[in-house]
Design a protein around this motif. Sequence first.
Motif, PDB file in Angstrom:
ATOM      1  N   ILE A  69       0.840  -1.101   0.134  1.00  0.00           N
ATOM      2  CA  ILE A  69      -0.021  -0.210  -0.039  1.00  0.00           C
ATOM      3  C   ILE A  69       0.843   1.346  -0.016  1.00  0.00           C
ATOM      4  O   ILE A  69       1.674   1.315   0.768  1.00  0.00           O
ATOM      5  N   LYS A  70       0.488   2.383  -0.657  1.00  0.00           N
ATOM      6  CA  LYS A  70       1.198   3.433  -0.860  1.00  0.00           C
ATOM      7  C   LYS A  70       0.510   4.484   0.109  1.00  0.00           C
ATOM      8  O   LYS A  70      -0.683   4.778  -0.187  1.00  0.00           O
ATOM      9  N   VAL A  71       1.214   5.146   1.020  1.00  0.00           N
ATOM     10  CA  VAL A  71       0.608   6.052   1.829  1.00  0.00           C
ATOM     11  C   VAL A  71       1.482   7.461   1.837  1.00  0.00           C
ATOM     12  O   VAL A  71       2.630   7.548   1.830  1.00  0.00           O
ATOM     13  N   ALA A  72       0.646   8.315   2.162  1.00  0.00           N
ATOM     14  CA  ALA A  72       1.260   9.887   1.921  1.00  0.00           C
ATOM     15  C   ALA A  72       0.612  10.714   3.043  1.00  0.00           C
ATOM     16  O   ALA A  72      -0.597  10.440   3.382  1.00  0.00           O
ATOM     17  N   VAL A  73       1.330  11.594   3.569  1.00  0.00           N
ATOM     18  CA  VAL A  73       0.914  12.494   4.715  1.00  0.00           C
ATOM     19  C   VAL A  73       1.144  13.928   4.102  1.00  0.00           C
ATOM     20  O   VAL A  73       2.183  14.240   3.667  1.00  0.00           O
ATOM     21  N   SER A  74       0.039  14.744   4.377  1.00  0.00           N
ATOM     22  CA  SER A  74       0.071  16.129   3.675  1.00  0.00           C
ATOM     23  C   SER A  74      -0.657  17.041   4.691  1.00  0.00           C
ATOM     24  O   SER A  74      -1.601  16.763   5.246  1.00  0.00           O
ATOM     25  N   SER A  75      -0.241  18.252   4.984  1.00  0.00           N
ATOM     26  CA  SER A  75      -0.583  19.155   5.708  1.00  0.00           C
ATOM     27  C   SER A  75      -1.660  19.847   4.811  1.00  0.00           C
ATOM     28  O   SER A  75      -2.756  20.589   5.438  1.00  0.00           O
ATOM     29  N   SER A  76      -1.308  20.140   3.511  1.00  0.00           N
ATOM     30  CA  SER A  76      -2.291  21.153   2.867  1.00  0.00           C
ATOM     31  C   SER A  76      -3.528  20.372   1.980  1.00  0.00           C
ATOM     32  O   SER A  76      -4.358  20.791   1.382  1.00  0.00           O
ATOM     33  N   GLY A  77      -3.015  19.222   1.609  1.00  0.00           N
ATOM     34  CA  GLY A  77      -4.124  18.228   0.751  1.00  0.00           C
ATOM     35  C   GLY A  77      -3.662  18.540  -0.749  1.00  0.00           C
ATOM     36  O   GLY A  77      -4.294  18.020  -1.468  1.00  0.00           O
ATOM     37  N   ASP A  78      -2.753  19.384  -0.821  1.00  0.00           N
ATOM     38  CA  ASP A  78      -2.535  19.738  -2.336  1.00  0.00           C
ATOM     39  C   ASP A  78      -1.607  18.975  -3.170  1.00  0.00           C
ATOM     40  O   ASP A  78      -0.447  19.096  -3.219  1.00  0.00           O
ATOM     41  N   LEU A  79      -2.089  17.916  -3.444  1.00  0.00           N
ATOM     42  CA  LEU A  79      -1.358  16.956  -4.333  1.00  0.00           C
ATOM     43  C   LEU A  79      -2.228  16.673  -5.648  1.00  0.00           C
ATOM     44  O   LEU A  79      -3.300  16.582  -5.864  1.00  0.00           O
ATOM     45  N   ASP A  80      -1.128  16.340  -6.678  1.00  0.00           N
ATOM     46  CA  ASP A  80      -1.682  16.001  -8.101  1.00  0.00           C
ATOM     47  C   ASP A  80      -2.151  14.677  -8.022  1.00  0.00           C
ATOM     48  O   ASP A  80      -1.273  13.781  -8.020  1.00  0.00           O
ATOM     49  N   PRO A  81      -3.457  14.470  -8.545  1.00  0.00           N
ATOM     50  CA  PRO A  81      -3.718  13.043  -8.702  1.00  0.00           C
ATOM     51  C   PRO A  81      -3.382  12.250  -9.917  1.00  0.00           C
ATOM     52  O   PRO A  81      -3.359  11.175 -10.001  1.00  0.00           O
ATOM     53  N   LYS A  90      -3.944   3.222  -2.087  1.00  0.00           N
ATOM     54  CA  LYS A  90      -3.218   4.533  -1.837  1.00  0.00           C
ATOM     55  C   LYS A  90      -4.163   5.059  -0.704  1.00  0.00           C
ATOM     56  O   LYS A  90      -5.512   5.206  -0.617  1.00  0.00           O
ATOM     57  N   VAL A  91      -3.716   5.686   0.249  1.00  0.00           N
ATOM     58  CA  VAL A  91      -4.080   6.237   1.388  1.00  0.00           C
ATOM     59  C   VAL A  91      -3.345   7.647   1.778  1.00  0.00           C
ATOM     60  O   VAL A  91      -1.912   7.774   1.715  1.00  0.00           O
ATOM     61  N   VAL A  92      -4.369   8.550   1.624  1.00  0.00           N
ATOM     62  CA  VAL A  92      -3.543  10.133   2.060  1.00  0.00           C
ATOM     63  C   VAL A  92      -3.938  10.587   3.402  1.00  0.00           C
ATOM     64  O   VAL A  92      -5.349  10.614   3.725  1.00  0.00           O
ATOM     65  N   TYR A  93      -3.073  10.776   4.276  1.00  0.00           N
ATOM     66  CA  TYR A  93      -3.520  11.076   5.584  1.00  0.00           C
ATOM     67  C   TYR A  93      -3.320  12.769   5.540  1.00  0.00           C
ATOM     68  O   TYR A  93      -2.192  13.324   5.250  1.00  0.00           O
ATOM     69  N   CYS A  94      -4.574  13.642   5.940  1.00  0.00           N
ATOM     70  CA  CYS A  94      -4.313  14.941   5.811  1.00  0.00           C
ATOM     71  C   CYS A  94      -4.625  15.667   7.305  1.00  0.00           C
ATOM     72  O   CYS A  94      -5.187  15.120   8.188  1.00  0.00           O
ATOM     73  N   VAL A  95      -4.129  16.864   7.396  1.00  0.00           N
ATOM     74  CA  VAL A  95      -4.275  17.639   8.655  1.00  0.00           C
ATOM     75  C   VAL A  95      -5.297  18.739   8.556  1.00  0.00           C
ATOM     76  O   VAL A  95      -5.116  19.668   7.471  1.00  0.00           O
ATOM     77  N   GLY A  96      -5.993  19.073   9.258  1.00  0.00           N
ATOM     78  CA  GLY A  96      -7.195  20.144   9.580  1.00  0.00           C
ATOM     79  C   GLY A  96      -7.551  20.678   8.359  1.00  0.00           C
ATOM     80  O   GLY A  96      -8.360  19.739   7.700  1.00  0.00           O
ATOM     81  N   ASP A  97      -7.321  21.766   7.644  1.00  0.00           N
ATOM     82  CA  ASP A  97      -8.078  22.194   6.686  1.00  0.00           C
ATOM     83  C   ASP A  97      -7.710  21.453   5.249  1.00  0.00           C
ATOM     84  O   ASP A  97      -8.411  21.747   4.227  1.00  0.00           O
ATOM     85  N   VAL A 150      -7.937  18.493   4.605  1.00  0.00           N
ATOM     86  CA  VAL A 150      -8.483  17.274   4.298  1.00  0.00           C
ATOM     87  C   VAL A 150      -9.837  17.494   3.357  1.00  0.00           C
ATOM     88  O   VAL A 150      -9.886  16.750   2.355  1.00  0.00           O
ATOM     89  N   GLY A 151     -10.362  18.995   3.158  1.00  0.00           N
ATOM     90  CA  GLY A 151     -11.449  18.918   2.344  1.00  0.00           C
ATOM     91  C   GLY A 151     -10.826  18.985   0.971  1.00  0.00           C
ATOM     92  O   GLY A 151     -11.354  18.517   0.039  1.00  0.00           O
ATOM     93  N   LEU A 152      -9.819  19.843   0.733  1.00  0.00           N
ATOM     94  CA  LEU A 152      -9.112  19.828  -0.623  1.00  0.00           C
ATOM     95  C   LEU A 152      -8.685  18.423  -1.125  1.00  0.00           C
ATOM     96  O   LEU A 152      -8.742  18.222  -2.117  1.00  0.00           O
ATOM     97  N   ALA A 153      -8.031  17.735  -0.211  1.00  0.00           N
ATOM     98  CA  ALA A 153      -7.689  16.303  -0.559  1.00  0.00           C
ATOM     99  C   ALA A 153      -8.833  15.514  -0.940  1.00  0.00           C
ATOM    100  O   ALA A 153      -8.812  14.787  -2.072  1.00  0.00           O
ATOM    101  N   LYS A 154      -9.846  15.595  -0.319  1.00  0.00           N
ATOM    102  CA  LYS A 154     -11.194  14.844  -0.756  1.00  0.00           C
ATOM    103  C   LYS A 154     -11.595  15.178  -2.095  1.00  0.00           C
ATOM    104  O   LYS A 154     -12.009  14.473  -3.084  1.00  0.00           O
ATOM    105  N   SER A 155     -11.467  16.618  -2.276  1.00  0.00           N
ATOM    106  CA  SER A 155     -12.041  16.718  -3.740  1.00  0.00           C
ATOM    107  C   SER A 155     -10.888  16.727  -4.663  1.00  0.00           C
ATOM    108  O   SER A 155     -11.359  16.266  -5.942  1.00  0.00           O
ATOM    109  N   ARG A 156      -9.712  16.585  -4.655  1.00  0.00           N
ATOM    110  CA  ARG A 156      -8.796  16.482  -5.570  1.00  0.00           C
ATOM    111  C   ARG A 156      -8.627  14.918  -5.811  1.00  0.00           C
ATOM    112  O   ARG A 156      -8.080  14.464  -6.759  1.00  0.00           O
TER     113      ARG A 156
END
Length: 235
Positions: free
Chosen positions: A84-96, A108-115, A117-123
Amino acid sequence: MSFQRPYVLLSFAASLDGYIDDATDRRLLLSNDEDFDRVDEVRATCDAILVGATTVRRDNPRLLVRSADRRAARVADGLTESPIKVAVSSSGDLDPAAAFFTAGAVGKVVYCVGDGVGLAKSRLGSVADVVDAGDPLDLELVLDDLYERGVRRLMVEGGGTMHTQFLAAGLVDEIHAVIAPFFVGDPAAPRFVNEGVFPHGPNNRMVLAETRQIGDVVLLRYELGRAAGGSITSG
């Protein structure tokens, strides 16, 4: 509160003066083909590989097992070809469209911090599971969630922020450190760890379990055990 977590192996390569890259746009090769194959062998023994968002953006890693024989052996054991591939992001600003998300038929799992999360879910919601990891980042939550996903052996591959956070929190069981025979000497370049307070200081030395020459680099394998958590300082 106690929690369940995978065995955590932290792997990195650095110059003799402790840099894991230089300050240019090109990837700095710190190792050699023989050691790349060793890392591939270690990857094949793990259930998940974790990196920080900066590593995803800067290096565009595939994070897959390269050897066909090792992939086949994993499949024969009832596993996916790669962990499994795992990323940790504070901004959620990653390129799909990054290789992290497009390469390999693995979870693939992305763990996000605070605000973030919303951007990561949309992207990223269509290419990865996005999980709220608290604010500030709660690594125990991350590890507990990975354990619930069946991850028993986790490989952390960078970058410096992830190394710092895992080590300062006392959440690393083993380190594979590969030392390259040259210097970088640029304060603008990223280092193995950032400023922090770590459980394994001068009065709590790690156990050197193995040294191995691999061509012109050397592998140092340290065992840390389940250390009490330290703390991270910020400037």
